[in-house]
Scaffold this motif. Structure first.
Motif, PDB file in Angstrom:
ATOM      1  N   LEU A 183    -134.586 -23.811 -77.972  1.00 42.71           N
ATOM      2  CA  LEU A 183    -135.952 -24.298 -78.024  1.00 42.71           C
ATOM      3  C   LEU A 183    -136.135 -25.512 -77.118  1.00 42.71           C
ATOM      4  N   ALA A 184    -137.311 -25.662 -76.590  1.00 43.05           N
ATOM      5  CA  ALA A 184    -137.603 -26.789 -75.701  1.00 43.05           C
ATOM      6  C   ALA A 184    -137.690 -28.080 -76.503  1.00 43.05           C
ATOM      7  N   ASP A 185    -137.362 -29.173 -75.858  1.00 41.77           N
ATOM      8  CA  ASP A 185    -137.438 -30.452 -76.552  1.00 41.77           C
ATOM      9  C   ASP A 185    -138.867 -30.983 -76.531  1.00 41.77           C
ATOM     10  N   GLN A 186    -139.052 -32.234 -77.070  1.00 41.86           N
ATOM     11  CA  GLN A 186    -140.404 -32.778 -77.207  1.00 41.86           C
ATOM     12  C   GLN A 186    -140.992 -33.189 -75.860  1.00 41.86           C
ATOM     13  N   ASN A 187    -140.133 -33.561 -74.878  1.00 37.86           N
ATOM     14  CA  ASN A 187    -140.645 -33.995 -73.577  1.00 37.86           C
ATOM     15  C   ASN A 187    -140.674 -32.813 -72.619  1.00 37.86           C
TER      16      ASN A 187
END
Length: 564
Positions: free
Chosen positions: A434-438
């Protein structure tokens, strides 16, 4: 309409021939019981065969007479009216008008003769057939002891008067039947409709519509299909001259009901009226159906006549042959045949079971093998896709950074290589990272990592943190690899020195616009595995990727997918 009349006569005829002072006449012969059972199940061909065996072999005169009566009903239903009349005359020969036990079957025979006389009127245009019908009905009424059957004969008698244009006599009988029939709504509607038609035939100015419509309403409530068929026929004839549109509508309804009832005669009658009433451009359609149905009906009736004659011939021949055989031989042959049939049936059952089991096992084995092959193939494709997207493109990105960046940060490169190492170890896992927050920074770094001294990469407005807040991790994962694949292909093949990427959020969709000034893609170009995978990834997130291969220079691509 004819079928309605025949059906009622069949049922009441059976009752009349089976009852004597409300007591069922005992019949001991198994063959007759079997024939009667088949008749009650509408298996008329087989019933006729066994009734013919009865008249060929039985010595009971009443038994034979009743069998001929049943045979006539079957023949009449198949359109063999001359054959039915012959069977009825043979039935009468075995009955005695002085014996009360024969009265019920005599009454049924005369009623059937009356019906056949009316049916034969279609083939011989002579009033004598109606007079014959009335003669037979009168004899039948005198002999019948069954009140319900008497009412049926009276209704048939009134119909004969109507067809003979003796309307006053017909109306007299119908008016006598109304009080009796009013207890039964279906029968009441039948008599009411017949009265209205008779009055209209007697006086063309008579307003028969109210009674016709009242009878129709009762039949609709009772869901009486045969009655509805008759009502539509009456209304169709009534409106044909004065209101052709109404007549056409009722003809269409009659045709639909006749199809439900599978009544060839009524379908033909309805089609005849439709051909007369429809616009000229529709006549061909109905005429083709009419001709096909009429030919089929005539063929079926001719086949029935031949079949009945063949059955009688074979029965007589078998009777002559059987007289030569002794009773013991007949019994022995019967037992041998019975045993052989049982043995053959058992063997056939075993063979069928073996064949079915073998086929089932082979199909199951093939299905399991196919499923295994498909699973292996899918796993290979998934692994190949991950190797290309995760490892190959990731390595290419690291190589591009090493090649194009001054003052290379060793630790930064080692960190990226370690990430690639971990990804390559976990390549068989199904779960996407999954992609991170940034995510906006991650995308910006990804795009800028492909910038070189000769290739400028510009990220226009739109790639903000707010843009990605409602986008799921799975979608981010797929989009990251799509963009990475596009940039790798740009670096390898496009020869572009300017690349621009823009992001926007419109109508619950996120659009990504890519453009470069490279050599572009020519029409007919076969995409490699990487670009093919981008299409598959977009399908996974219900999005689309559009390549503008007709641009004057370079390549333009639009990526679009729903936010949630």
């Amino acid at each position: 309409m004819k079928k309605t009349l025949l059906f009622l006569v069949f049922i009441l005829g059976i009752i009349a021939c089976n009852k004597k002072k409300n007591t069922i006449i005992p019949i001991k012969e198994i063959i007759f019981d079997k024939a009667e059972s088949l008749f009650n199940k509408n298996n008329n061909d087989s019933a006729f065969y066994y009734f013919n065996k009865v008249v060929t072999n039985s010595r009971d005169s009443l038994h034979i007479a009743r069998s001929y009566n049943f045979m006539s009903i079957i023949q009449s239903g198949a359109g063999d009216y001359f054959g039915a009349q012959e069977s009825l005359m043979l039935s009468l020969k075995f009955l005695d008008g002085e014996k009360e036990k024969d009265f019920a079957c005599l009454s049924s025979d005369y009623n059937e003769l009356g019906l056949n006389s009316i049916n034969l009127k279609r083939y011989e245009l002579a009033l004598i057939y109606y007079d014959k019908a009335l003669f037979y009905y009168n004899k039948g009424i005198k002999l019948s002891k069954n009140t319900g059957f008497n009412l049926t004969i009276l209704n048939n008698k009134a119909l004969a008067y109507q067809k003979a244009k003796k309307y006053a006599q017909a109306l007299k009988i119908y008016n006598e039947l109304i009080p009796e029939k009013s207890k039964n709504q279906e029968e009441y509607a039948r008599v009411l409709s017949n009265i209205a038609k008779t009055k209209w035939l007697q006086n063309s100015g008579y307003n028969a519509a109210p009674d016709f419509l009242k009878a129709l309403s009762i039949r609709e409530t009772e869901n009486d299909l045969w009655g509805l068929n008759a009502s539509y026929s009456h209304l169709m004839e009534y409106y044909q001259q004065t209101q052709p549109d109404s007549a056409l509508r009722y003809a269409g309804k009659m045709y639909q009901v006749a199809k439900k009832l599978n009544s060839p005669d009524d379908k033909i009658e309805a089609l005849q009226k439709l051909i007369e009433l429809v616009p000229p451009n529709q006549i061909k359609q109905y005429f083709a159906t009419y001709r096909k149905l009429d030919d089929s009906l005539q063929t079926a009736r001719n086949a029935a006549k031949n079949q009945f004659a063949l059955v009688r011939y074979e029965a007589e021949k078998n009777k002559a042959d059987n007289l030569i055989l002794q009773k013991d031989n007949v019994e022995k042959n019967y037992q041998i045949i019975k045993q052989r049939i049982l043995l053959a049936f058992t063997v056939l059952l075993i063979l069928m079971g073996s064949v079915i089991s073998s086929i089932w096992y082979k199909k199951r084995k093939q299905r399991l093998e196919l499923e295994a092959q498909n699973t292996i193939r899918e796993n290979k494709l998934k692994t190949s896709k991950k190797v290309h997207d995760v490892v190959a493109n990731g390595l290419y990105r690291v190589m591009a950074e090493i090649e194009n960046q001054d003052g290379l940060n060793k630790d930064h490169i080692l960190d990226k290589l370690e990430v690639m190492y971990e990804k390559s170890r976990d390549i068989s896992y199904e779960e996407p990272q999954l992609a991170d927050q940034n995510f906006q920074e991650k995308i910006s770094d990804l795009l800028q990592s492909f910038a070189t001294e000769t290739t400028k990469v510009v990220v226009y407005m739109g790639n903000t943190a707010e843009l990605w807040t409602k986008v799921s991790g799975d979608v981010k994962y797929e989009l990251e690899h799509v963009l990475q694949e596009l940039m790798v292909n740009m670096s390898k093949h496009s020869e572009a020195n300017n690349v621009a990427v823009r992001f926007e959020h419109t109508d619950n969709h996120i659009n990504v616009y890519y453009a470069d000034n490279g050599i572009g893609i020519s029409e007919g170009t076969q995409f490699n595995n990487g670009l093919t995978n981008t299409g598959n990834r977009m399908n996974n997130i219900q999005g689309e990727i559009i390549f503008d291969i007709k641009a004057e220079k370079g390549l333009k691509i639009k990526i679009s997918f729903p936010v949630s």
